[in-house]
Design an enzyme around this catalytic site. Structure first.
Site, PDB file in Angstrom:
ATOM      1  N   HIS A 122     -30.859   4.276 -32.949  1.00 47.88           N
ATOM      2  CA  HIS A 122     -31.326   5.525 -33.566  1.00 47.88           C
ATOM      3  C   HIS A 122     -30.150   6.385 -34.013  1.00 47.88           C
ATOM      4  O   HIS A 122     -29.017   6.185 -33.563  1.00 47.88           O
ATOM      5  CB  HIS A 122     -32.187   6.338 -32.580  1.00 47.88           C
ATOM      6  N   LYS A 146     -30.374  11.833 -31.702  1.00 50.46           N
ATOM      7  CA  LYS A 146     -31.503  11.599 -30.788  1.00 50.46           C
ATOM      8  C   LYS A 146     -31.093  11.923 -29.348  1.00 50.46           C
ATOM      9  O   LYS A 146     -30.041  11.512 -28.879  1.00 50.46           O
ATOM     10  CB  LYS A 146     -31.988  10.154 -30.897  1.00 50.46           C
TER      11      LYS A 146
HETATM   12  N1  LIG Z   1     -43.902   9.235 -32.248  1.00 46.95           N
HETATM   13  C1  LIG Z   1     -43.140   8.988 -33.307  1.00 46.95           C
HETATM   14  O1  LIG Z   1     -43.525   8.213 -34.222  1.00 46.95           O
HETATM   15  C2  LIG Z   1     -41.819   9.669 -33.425  1.00 46.95           C
HETATM   16  C3  LIG Z   1     -41.399  10.462 -32.407  1.00 46.95           C
HETATM   17  N2  LIG Z   1     -40.245  11.183 -32.537  1.00 46.95           N
HETATM   18  C4  LIG Z   1     -39.946  12.097 -31.451  1.00 46.95           C
HETATM   19  O2  LIG Z   1     -40.232  13.420 -31.896  1.00 46.95           O
HETATM   20  C5  LIG Z   1     -39.388  14.358 -31.220  1.00 46.95           C
HETATM   21  C6  LIG Z   1     -38.701  15.251 -32.245  1.00 46.95           C
HETATM   22  O3  LIG Z   1     -37.830  14.477 -33.029  1.00 46.95           O
HETATM   23  P1  LIG Z   1     -36.984  15.162 -34.211  1.00 46.95           P
HETATM   24  O4  LIG Z   1     -37.892  15.838 -35.162  1.00 46.95           O
HETATM   25  O5  LIG Z   1     -36.046  14.127 -34.706  1.00 46.95           O
HETATM   26  O6  LIG Z   1     -36.180  16.256 -33.363  1.00 46.95           O
HETATM   27  P2  LIG Z   1     -35.498  17.601 -33.882  1.00 46.95           P
HETATM   28  O7  LIG Z   1     -34.481  17.953 -32.850  1.00 46.95           O
HETATM   29  O8  LIG Z   1     -35.088  17.479 -35.310  1.00 46.95           O
HETATM   30  O9  LIG Z   1     -36.691  18.665 -33.831  1.00 46.95           O
HETATM   31  C7  LIG Z   1     -37.306  19.075 -32.652  1.00 46.95           C
HETATM   32  C8  LIG Z   1     -37.784  20.500 -32.837  1.00 46.95           C
HETATM   33  O10 LIG Z   1     -38.535  20.853 -31.692  1.00 46.95           O
HETATM   34  C9  LIG Z   1     -38.443  22.254 -31.469  1.00 46.95           C
HETATM   35  N3  LIG Z   1     -38.204  22.506 -30.044  1.00 46.95           N
HETATM   36  C10 LIG Z   1     -39.044  23.169 -29.216  1.00 46.95           C
HETATM   37  N4  LIG Z   1     -38.567  23.243 -27.996  1.00 46.95           N
HETATM   38  C11 LIG Z   1     -37.404  22.611 -27.986  1.00 46.95           C
HETATM   39  C12 LIG Z   1     -36.440  22.382 -26.981  1.00 46.95           C
HETATM   40  N5  LIG Z   1     -36.598  22.800 -25.715  1.00 46.95           N
HETATM   41  N6  LIG Z   1     -35.330  21.708 -27.335  1.00 46.95           N
HETATM   42  C13 LIG Z   1     -35.179  21.272 -28.605  1.00 46.95           C
HETATM   43  N7  LIG Z   1     -36.080  21.462 -29.610  1.00 46.95           N
HETATM   44  C14 LIG Z   1     -37.177  22.143 -29.284  1.00 46.95           C
HETATM   45  C15 LIG Z   1     -37.331  22.768 -32.374  1.00 46.95           C
HETATM   46  O11 LIG Z   1     -37.980  23.415 -33.460  1.00 46.95           O
HETATM   47  P3  LIG Z   1     -38.188  25.019 -33.482  1.00 46.95           P
HETATM   48  O12 LIG Z   1     -36.934  25.624 -32.935  1.00 46.95           O
HETATM   49  O13 LIG Z   1     -38.411  25.274 -34.940  1.00 46.95           O
HETATM   50  O14 LIG Z   1     -39.383  25.301 -32.625  1.00 46.95           O
HETATM   51  C16 LIG Z   1     -36.653  21.520 -32.896  1.00 46.95           C
HETATM   52  O15 LIG Z   1     -36.153  21.688 -34.202  1.00 46.95           O
HETATM   53  C17 LIG Z   1     -38.450  13.516 -30.361  1.00 46.95           C
HETATM   54  O16 LIG Z   1     -38.970  13.458 -29.052  1.00 46.95           O
HETATM   55  C18 LIG Z   1     -38.506  12.130 -31.015  1.00 46.95           C
HETATM   56  O17 LIG Z   1     -38.203  11.085 -30.143  1.00 46.95           O
HETATM   57  C19 LIG Z   1     -39.482  11.120 -33.647  1.00 46.95           C
HETATM   58  C20 LIG Z   1     -39.844  10.315 -34.677  1.00 46.95           C
HETATM   59  C21 LIG Z   1     -41.044   9.516 -34.658  1.00 46.95           C
HETATM   60  O1  LIG Z   2     -36.183  10.201 -32.321  1.00 45.45           O
HETATM   61  C1  LIG Z   2     -36.512   9.449 -33.263  1.00 45.45           C
HETATM   62  O2  LIG Z   2     -36.000   9.526 -34.388  1.00 45.45           O
HETATM   63  C2  LIG Z   2     -37.563   8.446 -33.008  1.00 45.45           C
HETATM   64  N1  LIG Z   2     -38.170   8.486 -31.853  1.00 45.45           N
HETATM   65  C3  LIG Z   2     -39.264   7.683 -31.440  1.00 45.45           C
HETATM   66  C4  LIG Z   2     -38.925   6.973 -30.142  1.00 45.45           C
HETATM   67  O3  LIG Z   2     -38.268   7.575 -29.276  1.00 45.45           O
HETATM   68  O4  LIG Z   2     -39.358   5.831 -29.961  1.00 45.45           O
HETATM   69  C5  LIG Z   2     -39.824   6.810 -32.520  1.00 45.45           C
HETATM   70  C6  LIG Z   2     -38.878   6.398 -33.606  1.00 45.45           C
HETATM   71  O5  LIG Z   2     -38.190   5.255 -33.220  1.00 45.45           O
HETATM   72  C7  LIG Z   2     -37.939   7.500 -34.071  1.00 45.45           C
END
Ligand SMILES: NC(=O)C1=CN([C@@H]2O[C@H](COP(=O)(O)OP(=O)(O)OC[C@H]3O[C@@H](n4cnc5c(N)ncnc54)[C@H](OP(=O)(O)O)[C@@H]3O)[C@@H](O)[C@H]2O)C=CC1
Ligand SMILES: O=C(O)C1=N[C@H](C(=O)O)C[C@H](O)C1
Length: 255
Positions: A144, A148
């Site tokens: 990743h 991440k």
């Molecule tokens: N299920 C799936 O298909 C996928 C899952 N994921 C998962 O989604 C999650 C988010 O990924 P991603 O968008 O890349 O992450 P980012 O770090 O880009 O975004 C997370 C957002 O969550 C908010 N947030 C709220 N509380 C917290 C905290 N305590 N610490 C940090 N951020 C916080 C923030 O937005 P704000 O400040 O605006 O509230 C932050 O920008 C991860 O757990 C990832 O593994 C990612 C891709 C695909």
């Molecule tokens: O953090 C990501 O980017 C992603 N998180 C998910 C995971 O933890 O499996 C899904 C995807 O691989 C992208």
């Protein structure tokens, strides 16, 4: 059917992808953030006001890709307001997962560590390979982007759970999950090696290697962009809206 969706973590990579995908589909989004007031030109509501927003706006569902602690809080607000929740966040502790499950007594909750259709198929294939190649060594590698936070990925943990469940069904011992190796570290029968790589902007890659003495099989999935996850999450939101309270799986959306 067009939806009205609350989208939390508005400044995040995934939330922005969800908002963009929803916009293309003609869905309306109510973006929510801990701090930001505007993101990319769209207005954002404060996360502290989420309970009021949910009660007043009554969206069809909330879509959450944030952080485990935040997700638990946001899903509790959904349970209070009667709003279905689609959760993509990964890295939950067992206690945090229990909290999500408790919320599903009140509202429909669908949590998936990966919303790509390809990964759903990968999981089926990995289960089949585990059944048919019981004596083969298994090593899982995920890669990743450098930002991440959690490791191994939620998808990797789900694949490991699936392999161990297949082995248990077959009455086979599962060894340890061995996270990386260093020094003198021979493999024990049944162990599953787990390797988490973090580099550049890689969107998400998962590879499971099954190796016997004279052959090996590799099953792999590569996400080309985050849009595939956003699209799956919105399919899940559409499927979840209007259902009874309960705990749902992404596989049910795809069936
Ligand atoms: N299920 C799936 O298909 C996928 C899952 N994921 C998962 O989604 C999650 C988010 O990924 P991603 O968008 O890349 O992450 P980012 O770090 O880009 O975004 C997370 C957002 O969550 C908010 N947030 C709220 N509380 C917290 C905290 N305590 N610490 C940090 N951020 C916080 C923030 O937005 P704000 O400040 O605006 O509230 C932050 O920008 C991860 O757990 C990832 O593994 C990612 C891709 C695909
Ligand atoms: O953090 C990501 O980017 C992603 N998180 C998910 C995971 O933890 O499996 C899904 C995807 O691989 C992208």
């Amino acid at each position: 059917m067009s939806l009205r969706l609350a989208v939390t973590g508005a400044t995040g990579r995934m939330a922005q992808e969800v908002v963009a995908e929803a916009d293309e589909r003609g869905d309306e989004t109510l973006a929510v953030s801990r701090g930001a007031e505007r993101v990319d030109g769209f207005e954002v509501s404060p996360a502290d006001d989420l309970p009021t927003l949910l009660a007043e706006e009554r969206p069809d569902a909330l879509v959450d890709f944030t952080d485990p602690e935040a997700s638990v809080e946001y899903v509790a607000a959904c349970a209070e307001a009667g709003v279905p929740a689609v959760i993509g966040t990964t890295g939950f502790s067992d206690d945090q997962l229990d909290a999500l499950r408790r919320a599903s007594d009140e509202v429909p909750v669908l949590h998936a560590p990966n919303f790509s259709r390809g990964v759903a198929v990968l999981t089926d294939l990995v289960e089949r390979a585990t059944r048919l190649l019981p004596d083969y060594d298994v090593e899982l590698t995920e890669t990743h982007h450098r930002e991440k936070r959690d490791a191994p990925s939620g998808t990797a943990n789900a694949l490991l759970d699936a392999i161990e469940a297949e082995r248990a069904d077959a009455g086979q011992d599962s060894g340890e999950r061995v996270h990386g190796r260093e020094g003198v570290a021979p493999r024990d029968d049944g162990d599953i090696g787990v390797h988490a790589r973090r580099a550049g902007g890689v969107r998400g890659e998962h590879e499971v290697l099954f190796a016997g003495g004279d052959e090996s099989l590799t099953l792999a999935h590569r996400a080309g962009s985050r849009r595939v996850f956003a699209s799956g999450a919105l399919d899940a939101a559409e499927w979840l809206a209007g259902r009874d309270a309960g705990w749902y799986e992404f596989e049910e959306v795809l069936a």
